[in-house]
Design an enzyme around this catalytic site. Structure first.
Site: not given
Ligand SMILES: [Zn+2]
Length: 274
Positions: A70, A105, A160, A239
């Site tokens: 991101h 995040e 992430h 993740e």
């Molecule tokens: Zn993400």
């Protein structure tokens, strides 16, 4: 008489032959404290080996690209569609998730990516990040792998953290793609890297395997992610946990946790590259 007795005693300790054949030599040895003290130590402990100072830069000559997922800022412009590989298109980027307390995040990804960069550089690797800071708009998902491709990087690691509202959902999972531009060999290497990452995270950090993705394997095969699909270098997306879970969220906010993750991921990359 006393000196001679001492000399004989020292000779017995050293288990050397014929201590009585030359009295002056035995006396001289016994009168030198360093000889009396070092001989038993030497026999009890193996001599220090040069391998104690072995390779300190095991990743010298390697190039690793880290993708902090991101961007620092999200605007409606990022809704525009870009190629995401596998014949699909996807929005340029999404905003990412956040903890219930509001820790975004993208900020965690940025902090974790920089901790990993430090760990890899300390081992001699050349490290590049896909975005320069955590402030503005960064590259779209179709460009995240471009840097790794252009540099012919040894690996691309995309970081992430997930946002899942299911009750009790927590833990990390590692995503790999079965539809990479690099083809079957790169896909297989990416799966091997994913397994190394899984092993390192579960043995070196307090974050457990995902309770809600991968059926207990903490691995997820996905063909919809441009960052992985468009890579012709070994690539995984991690993740790191579930930001909506209070236990995971507390870990994300801990610099000590991020340092453990950085060491674990550096270990995984190092093992993967052999
Ligand atoms: Zn993400």
């Amino acid at each position: 008489m006393l000196l001679l007795a001492t000399g004989l005693f020292a000779g017995c300790q050293a288990a050397s032959g014929a201590p009585t054949t030359s009295a002056p030599v035995s006396v001289a040895a016994a009168s030198t404290p360093s000889v009396a003290t070092t001989m038993p130590d030497t026999s009890a402990t193996p001599a220090p080996t040069p391998t104690a100072t072995a390779p300190t830069k095991p990743l010298a000559g390697r190039t690793i690209v880290i993708d902090p997922g991101h961007n620092g800022v999200w605007t409606r412009r990022e809704l525009r569609k870009v190629p995401s590989g596998n014949g699909r298109t996807k929005e340029c980027n999404s905003s990412g998730t956040a903890t219930n307390a509001g820790y975004p995040e993208h900020a965690y990804n940025w902090a974790q990516a920089n901790a990993l960069a430090r760990a890899l550089r300390a081992r001699g690797a050349t490290v590049r990040l896909t975005r320069p800071d955590d402030h503005g708009e960064g590259p779209c998902v179709n460009l995240r792998s471009k840097l790794a491709n252009d540099l012919r990087a040894d690996a691309l690691v995309s970081i992430h953290a997930d946002g899942n509202l299911s009750r009790g959902a927590r833990g990390f999972h590692v995503i790999h793609s079965p539809t990479m531009t690099g083809g079957t060999k790169v896909e297989q290497k990416s799966l091997a890297l994913a397994k190394q990452v899984r092993h390192a995270l579960e043995t070196e950090t307090p974050m457990p395997r995902s309770t809600y993705v991968g059926g207990g394997t903490a691995l997820d095969s996905r063909n919809d992610l441009g960052t992985l699909n468009l890579s012709d270098r070994p690539a995984v997306m991690i993740e790191m946990g579930n930001m909506r879970n209070a236990t995971d969220a507390a870990l994300f906010g801990s610099a000590a946790f991020r340092a453990k993750v950085a060491t674990a991921l550096a270990d995984a990359v190092q093992t993967f590259l052999g």
